[in-house]
Design an enzyme around this catalytic site. Structure first.
Site, PDB file in Angstrom:
ATOM      1  N   HIS A 114     -66.703 -61.628  23.317  1.00 42.33           N
ATOM      2  CA  HIS A 114     -67.340 -62.196  22.118  1.00 42.33           C
ATOM      3  C   HIS A 114     -67.166 -63.709  22.034  1.00 42.33           C
ATOM      4  O   HIS A 114     -67.875 -64.362  21.273  1.00 42.33           O
ATOM      5  CB  HIS A 114     -66.820 -61.507  20.853  1.00 42.33           C
ATOM      6  CG  HIS A 114     -65.437 -61.909  20.432  1.00 42.33           C
ATOM      7  ND1 HIS A 114     -64.314 -61.169  20.715  1.00 42.33           N
ATOM      8  CD2 HIS A 114     -64.997 -62.981  19.735  1.00 42.33           C
ATOM      9  CE1 HIS A 114     -63.258 -61.756  20.212  1.00 42.33           C
ATOM     10  NE2 HIS A 114     -63.635 -62.865  19.604  1.00 42.33           N
ATOM     11  N   ASP A 144     -64.476 -55.909  25.566  1.00 39.96           N
ATOM     12  CA  ASP A 144     -64.401 -57.274  25.039  1.00 39.96           C
ATOM     13  C   ASP A 144     -63.632 -58.196  25.979  1.00 39.96           C
ATOM     14  O   ASP A 144     -62.859 -59.044  25.542  1.00 39.96           O
ATOM     15  CB  ASP A 144     -63.775 -57.301  23.645  1.00 39.96           C
ATOM     16  CG  ASP A 144     -64.133 -58.578  22.888  1.00 39.96           C
ATOM     17  OD1 ASP A 144     -65.070 -59.278  23.314  1.00 39.96           O
ATOM     18  OD2 ASP A 144     -63.458 -58.898  21.893  1.00 39.96           O
ATOM     19  N   GLY A 216     -60.214 -68.294  16.578  1.00 46.91           N
ATOM     20  CA  GLY A 216     -59.980 -69.295  17.618  1.00 46.91           C
ATOM     21  C   GLY A 216     -58.927 -68.864  18.605  1.00 46.91           C
ATOM     22  O   GLY A 216     -58.867 -69.345  19.730  1.00 46.91           O
ATOM     23  N   SER A 218     -58.900 -65.903  19.802  1.00 51.01           N
ATOM     24  CA  SER A 218     -59.527 -64.894  20.656  1.00 51.01           C
ATOM     25  C   SER A 218     -59.537 -65.338  22.108  1.00 51.01           C
ATOM     26  O   SER A 218     -59.960 -66.447  22.420  1.00 51.01           O
ATOM     27  CB  SER A 218     -60.957 -64.621  20.190  1.00 51.01           C
ATOM     28  OG  SER A 218     -60.975 -63.994  18.936  1.00 51.01           O
ATOM     29  N   ILE A 236     -58.294 -59.459  14.546  1.00 48.19           N
ATOM     30  CA  ILE A 236     -57.352 -59.319  13.441  1.00 48.19           C
ATOM     31  C   ILE A 236     -57.955 -58.403  12.399  1.00 48.19           C
ATOM     32  O   ILE A 236     -59.171 -58.239  12.324  1.00 48.19           O
ATOM     33  CB  ILE A 236     -56.998 -60.679  12.795  1.00 48.19           C
ATOM     34  CG1 ILE A 236     -58.261 -61.373  12.261  1.00 48.19           C
ATOM     35  CG2 ILE A 236     -56.246 -61.562  13.752  1.00 48.19           C
ATOM     36  CD1 ILE A 236     -57.981 -62.649  11.489  1.00 48.19           C
ATOM     37  N   LEU A 273     -65.849 -37.753  34.476  1.00 51.67           N
ATOM     38  CA  LEU A 273     -65.445 -36.489  35.083  1.00 51.67           C
ATOM     39  C   LEU A 273     -66.367 -35.348  34.683  1.00 51.67           C
ATOM     40  O   LEU A 273     -66.542 -34.398  35.430  1.00 51.67           O
ATOM     41  CB  LEU A 273     -64.015 -36.135  34.670  1.00 51.67           C
ATOM     42  CG  LEU A 273     -62.873 -36.626  35.556  1.00 51.67           C
ATOM     43  CD1 LEU A 273     -61.545 -36.147  34.994  1.00 51.67           C
ATOM     44  CD2 LEU A 273     -63.042 -36.142  36.979  1.00 51.67           C
ATOM     45  N   ILE A 275     -66.125 -33.895  31.304  1.00 51.18           N
ATOM     46  CA  ILE A 275     -65.371 -33.034  30.408  1.00 51.18           C
ATOM     47  C   ILE A 275     -65.490 -33.545  28.979  1.00 51.18           C
ATOM     48  O   ILE A 275     -65.647 -34.738  28.745  1.00 51.18           O
ATOM     49  CB  ILE A 275     -63.868 -32.962  30.788  1.00 51.18           C
ATOM     50  CG1 ILE A 275     -63.261 -34.372  30.872  1.00 51.18           C
ATOM     51  CG2 ILE A 275     -63.677 -32.196  32.073  1.00 51.18           C
ATOM     52  CD1 ILE A 275     -61.776 -34.382  31.156  1.00 51.18           C
TER      53      ILE A 275
END
Length: 461
Positions: A114, A144, A216, A218, A236, A273, A275
């Site tokens: 992002h 992300d 900021g 991130s 957050i 898989l 499942i």
């Protein structure tokens, strides 16, 4: 608004009078000033560790183009010609984040998807002040995580730690660029592990920390006290948009797995898989006599799938993959989804009173089920329902496997695990049916779906 100064002065005067009264009755004492602590006493500090690793944490600036919001009439070419209105150009938008150098020789920088999403220009600023253009190697919206590359000499990389070895209560340090102020260090502890269900990302296995993380931060680093990277700060939880002591980081084990695939393929090639899985609830544990066993319960097995070929059965409990414990359904889904197609894995399975190890090969995820961009389901990852799932609900349909945070699908109200059985009253038995139904892009889409065993209707505009 009133002035507190007169009141403060009154309090000060009263204190002085009281003090004077005392001084008349006792002998004045000689004032003493505390000296510095003995030189032999060493104060605890993180400075040596930070001096070593902070050059590996960088600031990232991203320039993107945002469309101009305007009156719909401005989009009418006849209206524009009549009033001689100029064409409106997209506006440049600047955003900031953080990143972590993980390979100094090759210049690889990890950050968040992002942070760089939609960027036309990306630049990296090192701690020593150098500003460098960055190339986007690849980005994965579901986790992300994004990978950049810079070309420079004398780079410093951070050593990667084992996020799987973290325990609640371990001390950690967050390093990033909050509010564009510049490199900032905060500290705290690991508040929780394996956080999921927050609808922030498609694949969630967050480290929760009370180390201050703000806008900021991130893409910045979450490190242990010995300076090893254990997480990429991501999000957050806050009603006001700033830190309230609940921050989340993508574990380094997940980030490095994604990075390796981005380097090799430029994208994440997810596996499956075949499942259907669910958590072991207390009621299930009691009914199946599982005791305090931890793992993921296999609810169904798709015929002809990799799981079917491997011999997995409904009712099996997967407790480990390649010797690493599985703590729940989300953990198992993350591990399988981030394992490259074609990889061979060994699953530790509890079946009745027996425990056995089953070898299985990860199959490639159906790409047709993952791309619904440009439709009302943008941000949803879907697949055809298996025969077992269809029998369970008495209808064919399309299963929602994941929802990207903030996407149109998320705003519509879709959730992972939903099974769509009809669109605008037209039954859909596959992703292909769904595509054909919405090909004409109707203004309103009514979704009939099954959630938690019940039917409900969602409307998307």
């Amino acid at each position: 608004m009133f002035d507190l100064a007169p009141r403060l002065r009154t309090i000060a005067a009263s204190a002085a009078i009281a003090a004077g009264a005392v001084l008349f009755t006792v002998t004045p004492a000689v004032a003493q000033i505390a000296g510095p602590a003995p030189s032999s006493t060493s104060l605890p500090t993180l400075a040596p560790m930070l001096e070593h690793i902070t050059p590996a944490v960088v600031n990232i600036a991203v320039v993107s183009r945002s469309s101009v919001e305007s009156n719909p009439l401005y989009s009418d070419p006849n209206f524009r010609r009549f009033f001689n209105l100029p064409e409106q150009q997209p506006r440049a938008r600047m955003s900031a984040g953080s990143g972590v150098i993980v390979d100094a020789a090759k210049g690889y920088v990890l950050t968040n998807h992002h942070v760089v999403d939609g960027g036309t220009e990306i630049s990296v600023t090192l701690k020593d002040g150098r500003q460098l253009p960055a190339k986007l190697i690849g980005s994965d919206k579901e986790t992300d995580i994004a990978l950049l590359r810079i070309e420079a000499k004398n780079l410093t990389a951070i050593q990667t730690g084992d996020s799987d070895a973290l325990k609640v209560g371990d001390y950690v340090v967050a390093i990033g660029n909050p509010f564009g102020l510049g490199q900032t260090v905060t500290s705290g502890i690991v508040s929780a592990l394996g956080r999921s269900g927050l609808n922030i990302e498609g694949y969630e296995d967050f480290i929760q920390t009370d180390a201050s993380i703000n806008p900021g931060n991130s893409g910045g680093a979450l490190v242990t006290l010995d300076g090893k990277l254990v997480g990429i700060n991501t999000a957050i939880l806050s009603p006001a948009g700033a830190n309230v002591g609940i921050g989340f980081a993508v574990p380094s084990s997940m980030a490095i797995t994604v990075m390796n695939q981005l380097i090799a393929h430029g994208e994440v090639q997810r596996g499956r898989l075949g499942i259907g899985i669910q958590d072991i609830t207390p009621d299930l544990a009691e009914a199946l006599k599982l005791g305090d066993l931890r793992g993921a319960l296999i609810a169904n097995v798709e015929p002809g799938s990799s799981a079917d070929h491997a011999g997995l059965k409904t009712g099996d409990v997967v407790t480990a993959i390649d010797g690493r414990p599985i703590h729940g359904a989300t953990d198992l889904r993350n591990r399988i989804g981030l394992t490259p197609a074609g990889s061979k894995i060994r699953l530790t399975v509890k079946r009745g009173d027996d425990e056995q190890v089953v070898a299985a090969t990860i199959a490639a995820e159906d790409r047709a089920s993952t791309d619904l961009s440009g439709t009302a389901f943008d941000g949803a990852r879907m697949r055809d329902a298996s025969d077992a799932e269809s029998r369970q609900v008495g209808a064919s349909g399309v299963v929602v496997e994941g929802i990207a945070s903030g996407s149109l699908a998320a705003r519509t109200g879709l959730r992972a695990g939903d099974m769509i059985v009809a669109v605008n009253r037209v039954p859909v038995a596959s992703v292909s049916d769904l595509r054909r139904t919405i090909a004409e892009k109707p203004a309103i889409v009514a979704l009939e779906l099954i959630r938690d065993g019940g039917r409900l209707l969602l409307v998307a505009r």
